[in-house]
Design a protein around this motif. Structure first.
Motif, PDB file in Angstrom:
ATOM      1  N   UNK A  19       0.820  -1.211   0.000  1.00  0.00           N
ATOM      2  CA  UNK A  19       0.000   0.000   0.000  1.00  0.00           C
ATOM      3  C   UNK A  19       0.857   1.265   0.000  1.00  0.00           C
ATOM      4  N   UNK A  20       2.089   1.160   0.459  1.00  0.00           N
ATOM      5  CA  UNK A  20       3.007   2.300   0.535  1.00  0.00           C
ATOM      6  C   UNK A  20       3.892   2.438  -0.710  1.00  0.00           C
ATOM      7  N   UNK A  21       3.749   1.550  -1.682  1.00  0.00           N
ATOM      8  CA  UNK A  21       4.657   1.537  -2.834  1.00  0.00           C
ATOM      9  C   UNK A  21       4.775   2.857  -3.583  1.00  0.00           C
ATOM     10  N   UNK A  22       3.706   3.593  -3.852  1.00  0.00           N
ATOM     11  CA  UNK A  22       3.880   4.861  -4.579  1.00  0.00           C
ATOM     12  C   UNK A  22       4.809   5.828  -3.828  1.00  0.00           C
ATOM     13  N   UNK A  23       4.628   5.959  -2.532  1.00  0.00           N
ATOM     14  CA  UNK A  23       5.485   6.858  -1.759  1.00  0.00           C
ATOM     15  C   UNK A  23       6.911   6.326  -1.664  1.00  0.00           C
ATOM     16  N   UNK A  24       7.048   5.028  -1.497  1.00  0.00           N
ATOM     17  CA  UNK A  24       8.380   4.430  -1.410  1.00  0.00           C
ATOM     18  C   UNK A  24       9.134   4.616  -2.727  1.00  0.00           C
ATOM     19  N   UNK A  25       8.463   4.436  -3.847  1.00  0.00           N
ATOM     20  CA  UNK A  25       9.098   4.617  -5.156  1.00  0.00           C
ATOM     21  C   UNK A  25       9.553   6.064  -5.341  1.00  0.00           C
ATOM     22  N   UNK A  26       8.747   7.026  -4.922  1.00  0.00           N
ATOM     23  CA  UNK A  26       9.143   8.444  -5.017  1.00  0.00           C
ATOM     24  C   UNK A  26      10.394   8.707  -4.183  1.00  0.00           C
ATOM     25  N   UNK A  27      10.440   8.156  -2.971  1.00  0.00           N
ATOM     26  CA  UNK A  27      11.615   8.355  -2.119  1.00  0.00           C
ATOM     27  C   UNK A  27      12.864   7.746  -2.755  1.00  0.00           C
ATOM     28  N   UNK A  28      12.723   6.565  -3.322  1.00  0.00           N
ATOM     29  CA  UNK A  28      13.875   5.911  -3.957  1.00  0.00           C
ATOM     30  C   UNK A  28      14.373   6.694  -5.160  1.00  0.00           C
ATOM     31  N   UNK A  29      13.465   7.235  -5.940  1.00  0.00           N
ATOM     32  CA  UNK A  29      13.862   8.026  -7.108  1.00  0.00           C
ATOM     33  C   UNK A  29      14.609   9.296  -6.710  1.00  0.00           C
ATOM     34  N   UNK A  30      14.331   9.822  -5.516  1.00  0.00           N
ATOM     35  CA  UNK A  30      14.975  11.051  -5.052  1.00  0.00           C
ATOM     36  C   UNK A  30      16.322  10.816  -4.363  1.00  0.00           C
ATOM     37  N   UNK A  31      16.683   9.574  -4.115  1.00  0.00           N
ATOM     38  CA  UNK A  31      17.959   9.289  -3.448  1.00  0.00           C
ATOM     39  C   UNK A  31      19.136   9.565  -4.376  1.00  0.00           C
ATOM     40  N   UNK A  32      20.261  10.010  -3.806  1.00  0.00           N
ATOM     41  CA  UNK A  32      21.462  10.157  -4.639  1.00  0.00           C
ATOM     42  C   UNK A  32      21.982   8.786  -5.058  1.00  0.00           C
ATOM     43  N   UNK A  33      22.705   8.741  -6.147  1.00  0.00           N
ATOM     44  CA  UNK A  33      23.234   7.476  -6.662  1.00  0.00           C
ATOM     45  C   UNK A  33      24.158   6.779  -5.677  1.00  0.00           C
ATOM     46  N   UNK A  34      24.807   7.530  -4.798  1.00  0.00           N
ATOM     47  CA  UNK A  34      25.756   6.908  -3.871  1.00  0.00           C
ATOM     48  C   UNK A  34      25.136   6.602  -2.505  1.00  0.00           C
ATOM     49  N   UNK A  35      23.833   6.706  -2.375  1.00  0.00           N
ATOM     50  CA  UNK A  35      23.162   6.303  -1.135  1.00  0.00           C
ATOM     51  C   UNK A  35      23.243   4.784  -1.014  1.00  0.00           C
ATOM     52  N   UNK A  36      23.184   4.320   0.230  1.00  0.00           N
ATOM     53  CA  UNK A  36      23.134   2.874   0.417  1.00  0.00           C
ATOM     54  C   UNK A  36      22.198   2.542   1.553  1.00  0.00           C
ATOM     55  N   UNK A  37      21.716   1.300   1.561  1.00  0.00           N
ATOM     56  CA  UNK A  37      20.825   0.897   2.631  1.00  0.00           C
ATOM     57  C   UNK A  37      19.895  -0.214   2.222  1.00  0.00           C
ATOM     58  N   UNK A  38      18.744  -0.221   2.892  1.00  0.00           N
ATOM     59  CA  UNK A  38      17.823  -1.347   2.803  1.00  0.00           C
ATOM     60  C   UNK A  38      16.397  -0.857   2.608  1.00  0.00           C
ATOM     61  N   UNK A  39      15.668  -1.567   1.764  1.00  0.00           N
ATOM     62  CA  UNK A  39      14.238  -1.357   1.588  1.00  0.00           C
ATOM     63  C   UNK A  39      13.563  -2.690   1.882  1.00  0.00           C
TER      64      UNK A  39
END
Length: 137
Positions: A19-39
């Motif tokens: 249910x959160x996928x649209x917001x999660x996708x927007x956040x991922x698209x806004x991350x810098x290329x050198x970000x790292x972590x977990x979804x």
């Protein structure tokens, strides 16, 4: 130490349900290329799994409730938010450590689950104990 282009600029945890996928996708698209972590994304069925636009150093893990047993005995499969809550608290135990250099951003969705509400409280405590003050969502 000054950050270089090759060093991660931000460590992230993004967790939610389908249910959160649209917001999660927007956040991922806004991350810098050198970000790292977990979804972590919790879904009921394998048919709900899809590719998310994550930077190369961000791992997306799908948690299928239908593939997990529940801690609640009458339930055959994991309850809504149960698998996500376990993943989030496990992440916090491993990654929320004092004196860690990268900035850590955390967003936890799935707000309608009591499992996740308890996990959110645990993560807030772990972040505070490690000296972080970033919790969004």
């Amino acid at each position: 130490m000054a950050r270089t282009r090759r060093q991660p600029s931000e460590r992230i945890l993004i967790a939610g349900s389908v249910d959160d996928l649209p917001e999660m996708a927007r956040m991922l698209e806004d991350l810098p290329e050198n970000a790292y972590g977990q979804v972590f994304v919790e879904a009921a069925l394998a048919e709900q799994v899809r590719t998310l636009p994550a930077p190369p150093r961000v791992t997306v893990t799908w948690l299928l409730r239908s593939a997990r047993t529940s801690a609640v005995s009458p339930l055959v499969f994991a309850d809504h938010g149960e698998a996500l809550a376990h993943a989030v608290t496990g992440w916090a135990a491993e990654w929320c450590v004092a004196d860690c250099e990268p900035r850590t951003s955390v967003w936890i969705g799935c707000a309608d689950s009591p499992w996740v509400e308890r996990a959110r409280s645990v993560v807030q405590i772990e972040l505070a104990d490690a000296g972080f003050d970033t919790l969004v969502g």
